[in-house]
Scaffold this motif. Structure first.
Motif, short mmCIF file in Angstrom:
data_model
loop_
_atom_site.label_atom_id
_atom_site.label_comp_id
_atom_site.label_asym_id
_atom_site.label_seq_id
_atom_site.Cartn_x
_atom_site.Cartn_y
_atom_site.Cartn_z
N ARG A 117 0.84 -1.20 0.00
CA ARG A 117 0.00 0.00 0.00
C ARG A 117 0.88 1.25 0.00
O ARG A 117 0.56 2.26 -0.65
N TYR A 283 -3.91 -3.97 -0.38
CA TYR A 283 -5.16 -3.29 -0.09
C TYR A 283 -6.28 -4.30 0.18
O TYR A 283 -6.29 -5.40 -0.37
N SER A 284 -7.22 -3.88 1.03
CA SER A 284 -8.35 -4.74 1.34
C SER A 284 -9.49 -4.59 0.35
O SER A 284 -10.34 -5.47 0.24
N ARG A 287 -11.88 0.59 -2.71
CA ARG A 287 -12.15 1.82 -1.98
C ARG A 287 -10.97 2.21 -1.10
O ARG A 287 -10.62 3.39 -0.99
N HIS A 288 -10.36 1.21 -0.50
CA HIS A 288 -9.20 1.45 0.35
C HIS A 288 -8.06 2.06 -0.48
O HIS A 288 -7.40 3.02 -0.08
N ARG A 291 -8.89 5.73 -1.47
CA ARG A 291 -8.73 6.66 -0.36
C ARG A 291 -7.25 6.90 -0.06
O ARG A 291 -6.82 8.04 0.19
N SER A 292 -6.47 5.85 -0.09
CA SER A 292 -5.04 5.97 0.16
C SER A 292 -4.36 6.83 -0.89
O SER A 292 -3.53 7.69 -0.57
N LEU A 349 -10.88 1.59 7.89
CA LEU A 349 -11.21 0.52 6.96
C LEU A 349 -10.45 -0.74 7.37
O LEU A 349 -9.37 -0.67 7.94
N VAL A 351 -8.02 -3.72 7.02
CA VAL A 351 -6.78 -3.88 6.27
C VAL A 351 -6.49 -5.35 6.11
O VAL A 351 -6.59 -6.14 7.05
#
Length: 352
Positions: A117, A283-284, A287-288, A291-292, A349, A351
């Protein structure tokens, strides 16, 4: 390349190696410090950060007061600066740091540990920073600065005290001593921190690394024929420069910042492998990742506007006692607080 420039690059690599190792072992990070302090009730990391500021100020001002380094040659102690742009940049960086779950330096440390990430964060931050420095966003940034910058008679706390009649030396000692004592009292008033030798050591080492950067670039690199910029630990522009150097090395020159970035990544990787902490993470969810990446973009843009990051302004800039650095750092703290608390709070969120 001249020998002094080579020495600066080598020293930058060593400073980065130490920072990467210490950052991995201690978890040194402003965002983690603020999260622990505001949301989790654990104040040890924020005290480690406070101790690092105290050590950085004490050591840096000692060097400046004894004429070893001229901090006035750094980007922080300019006579003209834009308070609104510095503060807005700090806000953007602080909030972006929460969205990305770490600042630029922390992302380098985590990338060395195998956190993929952080690879996305580093790349997006570098691109956004380069766009703000020299690319599509640069004209808007320059226009904002030109419209709002002011020329101050005092650009630092010592010079502000000097306007009241004190000498430069006394003003420097009084300003530095007041902040250093307050920060040390804040740090060691916490019983859990006093029982955390690792966090104490991390704060002292990182603070000394800031002063070491000033010494390296301001003293060892003081060559009249081939001078290097007087700087120390900072990560937004150097990460952008490092990415550009990786792509276009034949047309660019290595510098202290690029060497430091390489050192942090290498130091973290070696330490992670040696201690069994290396493991791949991703990433999970889409969306994660979105956002990151958005947070990384905000950090790249905001970090350039603020002339630094949570390390570049929060430690290095503040160590010069520059008024503009306190403005930028206040914006970073407020932006981080907004991301951790209140109506703008970033929801956690899961992870992978």
């Amino acid at each position: 390349m001249e020998s002094s420039a080579q020495l600066v690059i080598l020293a930058g690599l060593v400073i980065g190696l130490i920072y990467g190792s210490v950052g991995l072992l201690s978890g040194f990070c402003l965002m983690s410090s603020m999260r622990g302090f505001l949301a989790e009730g654990d104040g040890r990391l924020v005290r480690s950060y406070a101790l690092a500021i105290a050590v950085a100020i004490a050591a840096s001002q000692f060097l400046a007061g004894n004429g070893v380094v001229d901090l006035g040659k750094s980007i922080y102690l300019q006579q003209s600066f834009s308070v609104p742009v510095l503060f807005l940049g700090g806000l953007l960086f602080g909030y972006g740091m929460v969205l990305s779950n770490g600042c630029g330096s922390r992302s380098l440390v985590l990338l060395g540990r195998g956190n993929l990430r952080s690879f996305v964060v580093v790349i997006v931050l570098a691109i956004a920073a380069q766009m703000t420095l020299k690319g599509l966003i640069a004209p808007a940034r320059i226009a904002l600065v030109q419209a709002s910058q002011t020329t101050a008679s005092a650009n630092s706390l010592p010079s502000l005290l000097a306007t009241l009649g004190a000498t430069e030396a006394i003003s420097r000692v009084l300003a530095a001593a007041a902040i250093v004592v307050a920060l040390i009292l804040f740090a060691f008033a916490h019983p859990a921190f006093r029982r955390s030798p690792g966090q104490i050591a991390a704060g002292v080492i990182v603070g000394l690394l800031v002063a070491g950067g000033w010494y390296v670039t301001g003293y060892l690199g003081a060559d009249d024929f081939n001078p290097v910029p007087v700087t120390s630990l900072t990560f937004v522009a150097p990460i952008a420069d490092a990415l550009q150097y990786a792509m276009l090395s034949t047309g660019l020159t290595l510098n202290f910042g690029i060497a430091t970035v390489a050192g942090v990544l290498t130091g973290s990787l070696v330490t992670a492998l040696a201690t069994g902490r290396f493991h791949l993470e991703g990433y999970s969810s889409p969306r994660h990742m979105l956002r990151s990446g958005a947070g990384a973009a905000l950090m790249g843009i905001g970090g350039v506007m603020a002339f630094g990051c949570s390390i570049g302004q929060g430690l290095t800039g503040v160590s010069t006692l520059a008024l503009g650095s306190f403005v930028a750092f206040a914006g970073i703290l407020l932006g981080t607080t907004a991301g951790l608390r209140g109506s703008l709070r970033v929801q956690p969120l899961a992870v992978a």
